[in-house]
Motif scaffolding. Structure first.
Motif, PDB file in Angstrom:
ATOM      1  N   MET A 115       0.829  -1.206   0.000  1.00 27.99           N
ATOM      2  CA  MET A 115       0.000   0.000   0.000  1.00 27.99           C
ATOM      3  C   MET A 115       0.868   1.262   0.000  1.00 27.99           C
ATOM      4  SD  MET A 115      -3.137   1.166  -0.036  1.00 27.99           S
ATOM      5  CE  MET A 115      -4.201  -0.135   0.556  1.00 27.99           C
ATOM      6  N   ARG A 116       1.893   1.253   0.854  1.00 29.19           N
ATOM      7  CA  ARG A 116       2.758   2.419   0.929  1.00 29.19           C
ATOM      8  C   ARG A 116       3.517   2.633  -0.369  1.00 29.19           C
ATOM      9  NH1 ARG A 116       3.355   7.344   3.447  1.00 29.19           N
ATOM     10  NH2 ARG A 116       5.044   8.183   2.200  1.00 29.19           N
ATOM     11  N   SER A 117       3.947   1.530  -0.998  1.00 29.70           N
ATOM     12  CA  SER A 117       4.701   1.673  -2.246  1.00 29.70           C
ATOM     13  C   SER A 117       3.830   2.309  -3.331  1.00 29.70           C
ATOM     14  CB  SER A 117       5.226   0.316  -2.723  1.00 29.70           C
ATOM     15  OG  SER A 117       4.152  -0.564  -2.997  1.00 29.70           O
ATOM     16  N   ARG A 118       2.552   1.937  -3.370  1.00 30.25           N
ATOM     17  CA  ARG A 118       1.642   2.547  -4.347  1.00 30.25           C
ATOM     18  C   ARG A 118       1.451   4.032  -4.032  1.00 30.25           C
ATOM     19  NH1 ARG A 118      -2.010   2.229  -8.155  1.00 30.25           N
ATOM     20  NH2 ARG A 118      -4.008   3.301  -7.960  1.00 30.25           N
ATOM     21  N   PHE A 119       1.347   4.335  -2.745  1.00 29.44           N
ATOM     22  CA  PHE A 119       1.197   5.731  -2.338  1.00 29.44           C
ATOM     23  C   PHE A 119       2.423   6.542  -2.760  1.00 29.44           C
ATOM     24  CE2 PHE A 119       1.496   9.206   0.775  1.00 29.44           C
ATOM     25  CZ  PHE A 119       0.222   9.752   0.661  1.00 29.44           C
ATOM     26  N   ASP A 120       3.609   5.976  -2.550  1.00 27.17           N
ATOM     27  CA  ASP A 120       4.840   6.661  -2.931  1.00 27.17           C
ATOM     28  C   ASP A 120       4.908   6.868  -4.447  1.00 27.17           C
ATOM     29  OD1 ASP A 120       5.708   6.913  -0.343  1.00 27.17           O
ATOM     30  OD2 ASP A 120       6.933   5.097  -0.386  1.00 27.17           O
ATOM     31  N   GLN A 121       4.403   5.899  -5.202  1.00 26.21           N
ATOM     32  CA  GLN A 121       4.366   6.035  -6.659  1.00 26.21           C
ATOM     33  C   GLN A 121       3.466   7.203  -7.071  1.00 26.21           C
ATOM     34  OE1 GLN A 121       3.059   2.219  -8.066  1.00 26.21           O
ATOM     35  NE2 GLN A 121       5.059   1.233  -7.766  1.00 26.21           N
ATOM     36  N   GLN A 122       2.322   7.305  -6.388  1.00 21.93           N
ATOM     37  CA  GLN A 122       1.398   8.399  -6.689  1.00 21.93           C
ATOM     38  C   GLN A 122       1.997   9.754  -6.311  1.00 21.93           C
ATOM     39  OE1 GLN A 122      -1.699   8.214  -8.296  1.00 21.93           O
ATOM     40  NE2 GLN A 122      -0.860   6.181  -8.737  1.00 21.93           N
ATOM     41  N   LEU A 123       2.740   9.805  -5.206  1.00 24.27           N
ATOM     42  CA  LEU A 123       3.415  11.043  -4.821  1.00 24.27           C
ATOM     43  C   LEU A 123       4.474  11.421  -5.856  1.00 24.27           C
ATOM     44  CD1 LEU A 123       3.984  10.838  -0.948  1.00 24.27           C
ATOM     45  CD2 LEU A 123       2.417  12.333  -2.195  1.00 24.27           C
ATOM     46  N   ALA A 124       5.170  10.424  -6.379  1.00 27.32           N
ATOM     47  CA  ALA A 124       6.186  10.687  -7.403  1.00 27.32           C
ATOM     48  C   ALA A 124       5.526  11.259  -8.657  1.00 27.32           C
ATOM     49  CB  ALA A 124       6.949   9.411  -7.732  1.00 27.32           C
ATOM     50  N   LEU A 125       4.360  10.718  -9.024  1.00 24.54           N
ATOM     51  CA  LEU A 125       3.629  11.241 -10.178  1.00 24.54           C
ATOM     52  C   LEU A 125       3.152  12.667  -9.917  1.00 24.54           C
ATOM     53  CD1 LEU A 125       1.537   8.090 -11.201  1.00 24.54           C
ATOM     54  CD2 LEU A 125       3.437   9.117 -12.465  1.00 24.54           C
ATOM     55  N   LEU A 126       2.734  12.920  -8.669  1.00 23.94           N
ATOM     56  CA  LEU A 126       2.330  14.271  -8.301  1.00 23.94           C
ATOM     57  C   LEU A 126       3.505  15.237  -8.473  1.00 23.94           C
ATOM     58  CD1 LEU A 126       0.461  16.399  -7.027  1.00 23.94           C
ATOM     59  CD2 LEU A 126       1.144  15.529  -4.776  1.00 23.94           C
ATOM     60  N   ASN A 127       4.671  14.841  -8.003  1.00 23.37           N
ATOM     61  CA  ASN A 127       5.856  15.683  -8.155  1.00 23.37           C
ATOM     62  C   ASN A 127       6.139  15.969  -9.627  1.00 23.37           C
ATOM     63  OD1 ASN A 127       6.260  15.828  -5.412  1.00 23.37           O
ATOM     64  ND2 ASN A 127       7.898  14.299  -5.365  1.00 23.37           N
ATOM     65  N   GLN A 128       6.006  14.940 -10.466  1.00 27.36           N
ATOM     66  CA  GLN A 128       6.271  15.116 -11.889  1.00 27.36           C
ATOM     67  C   GLN A 128       5.277  16.099 -12.508  1.00 27.36           C
ATOM     68  OE1 GLN A 128       8.828  14.115 -13.701  1.00 27.36           O
ATOM     69  NE2 GLN A 128       7.966  15.216 -15.452  1.00 27.36           N
ATOM     70  N   GLU A 129       4.025  15.991 -12.110  1.00 22.56           N
ATOM     71  CA  GLU A 129       3.025  16.907 -12.649  1.00 22.56           C
ATOM     72  C   GLU A 129       3.270  18.342 -12.170  1.00 22.56           C
ATOM     73  OE1 GLU A 129      -1.002  14.513 -13.668  1.00 22.56           O
ATOM     74  OE2 GLU A 129      -0.677  14.880 -11.540  1.00 22.56           O
ATOM     75  N   MET A 130       3.741  18.483 -10.940  1.00 21.61           N
ATOM     76  CA  MET A 130       4.079  19.809 -10.443  1.00 21.61           C
ATOM     77  C   MET A 130       5.227  20.414 -11.258  1.00 21.61           C
ATOM     78  SD  MET A 130       2.027  20.555  -7.897  1.00 21.61           S
ATOM     79  CE  MET A 130       2.840  21.781  -6.878  1.00 21.61           C
ATOM     80  N   ILE A 131       6.221  19.592 -11.578  1.00 21.24           N
ATOM     81  CA  ILE A 131       7.341  20.053 -12.408  1.00 21.24           C
ATOM     82  C   ILE A 131       6.834  20.486 -13.784  1.00 21.24           C
ATOM     83  CG2 ILE A 131       9.430  19.303 -13.622  1.00 21.24           C
ATOM     84  CD1 ILE A 131       9.979  17.463 -11.203  1.00 21.24           C
ATOM     85  N   GLU A 132       5.936  19.695 -14.359  1.00 17.98           N
ATOM     86  CA  GLU A 132       5.401  20.005 -15.684  1.00 17.98           C
ATOM     87  C   GLU A 132       4.593  21.302 -15.658  1.00 17.98           C
ATOM     88  OE1 GLU A 132       3.214  16.514 -16.655  1.00 17.98           O
ATOM     89  OE2 GLU A 132       5.011  15.281 -16.991  1.00 17.98           O
ATOM     90  N   MET A 133       3.803  21.493 -14.607  1.00 16.87           N
ATOM     91  CA  MET A 133       3.024  22.728 -14.505  1.00 16.87           C
ATOM     92  C   MET A 133       3.950  23.928 -14.321  1.00 16.87           C
ATOM     93  SD  MET A 133      -0.244  23.567 -12.051  1.00 16.87           S
ATOM     94  CE  MET A 133      -1.225  25.052 -12.322  1.00 16.87           C
ATOM     95  N   GLY A 134       4.986  23.755 -13.503  1.00 15.85           N
ATOM     96  CA  GLY A 134       5.962  24.830 -13.331  1.00 15.85           C
ATOM     97  C   GLY A 134       6.632  25.188 -14.636  1.00 15.85           C
ATOM     98  N   ALA A 135       6.962  24.171 -15.439  1.00 14.37           N
ATOM     99  CA  ALA A 135       7.610  24.420 -16.729  1.00 14.37           C
ATOM    100  C   ALA A 135       6.680  25.179 -17.672  1.00 14.37           C
ATOM    101  CB  ALA A 135       8.039  23.096 -17.357  1.00 14.37           C
TER     102      ALA A 135
END
Length: 214
Positions: free
Chosen positions: A1-21
């Motif tokens: 469960m935690r590993s899936r949560f961490d994966q989703q957080l990583a995707l969130l970070n990537q989307e934040m980077i994309e929005m910033g760009a």
């Protein structure tokens, strides 16, 4: 469960980077449209602003799913709630870049009067980039540097305001152009404020301490 949560957080970070760009590109494109007097360049900002709006919706959806489907601990909860606040500031940055582009269309003959505006654009792009980097890296020191750098943008705005006021006094016929450029400078000053807000939310996400967010 935690590993899936961490994966989703990583995707969130990537989307934040994309929005910033996207925000960085919108600011840079609007500034170039202004300084080059280019209608073609100005027309490229509106699609970027729409992409920013869509990215905001995507990130909000991901954050809400993380909150509803998982059971985040305090640190994760702060990170997710900070992201929800940050995207609001980034969306406003997109709006202001579009506002600058709309003014630029009417300033084709004023490109040589831009003064400190190019410098303001470069400074605000730097602030947006570093605020998002600070979020992804959980870097409080970098976030604090972004907040401090807002003073540089404010000082640049004050110089530009004085320059434009002097221009109006010397050449009243340039008044319309000067007032439009002053509005543009104010938009860049507000973009700096939004970037500083983002940095404040970064600090909150790491420390749990929230200072002043406009």
């Amino acid at each position: 469960m935690r590993s899936r949560f961490d994966q989703q957080l990583a995707l969130l970070n990537q989307e934040m980077i994309e929005m910033g760009a996207l925000c960085e590109e919108a600011i840079a494109t609007a500034a170039k449209a202004l300084t080059e007097g280019s209608r073609e360049m100005a027309a490229k900002v509106a699609p970027l602003e729409r992409d920013i709006d869509q990215k905001e919706r995507d990130i909000e959806s991901r954050c809400l799913k993380l909150l509803l489907q998982q059971q985040p601990v305090a640190r994760d909860l702060r990170q997710i709630s900070a992201a929800l606040k940050m995207v609001t500031d980034m969306e406003r940055i997109g709006d202001q870049a579009e506002d600058i582009a709309e003014i630029a269309v009417h300033l084709e003959d004023c490109a040589d009067q831009c003064g400190h505006i190019r410098e303001m654009a470069e400074n605000t792009i730097r602030m947006v980039t570093e605020s998002v980097d600070a979020y992804v890296k959980r870097d409080v020191t970098l976030a604090q540097q972004v907040i401090a750098y807002d003073d540089v943008v404010d000082e640049c705005f004050d110089r530009e305001k004085r320059r434009l006021m002097e221009l109006i006094v010397r050449n009243p016929e340039e008044g319309g152009c000067a007032l439009d450029l002053l509005m543009v400078a104010k938009y860049f000053e507000r973009i700096g404020d939004h970037a500083a807000n983002i940095a404040e939310w970064v600090i909150f996400s790491v420390t749990g301490v929230l200072k002043s967010v406009e």
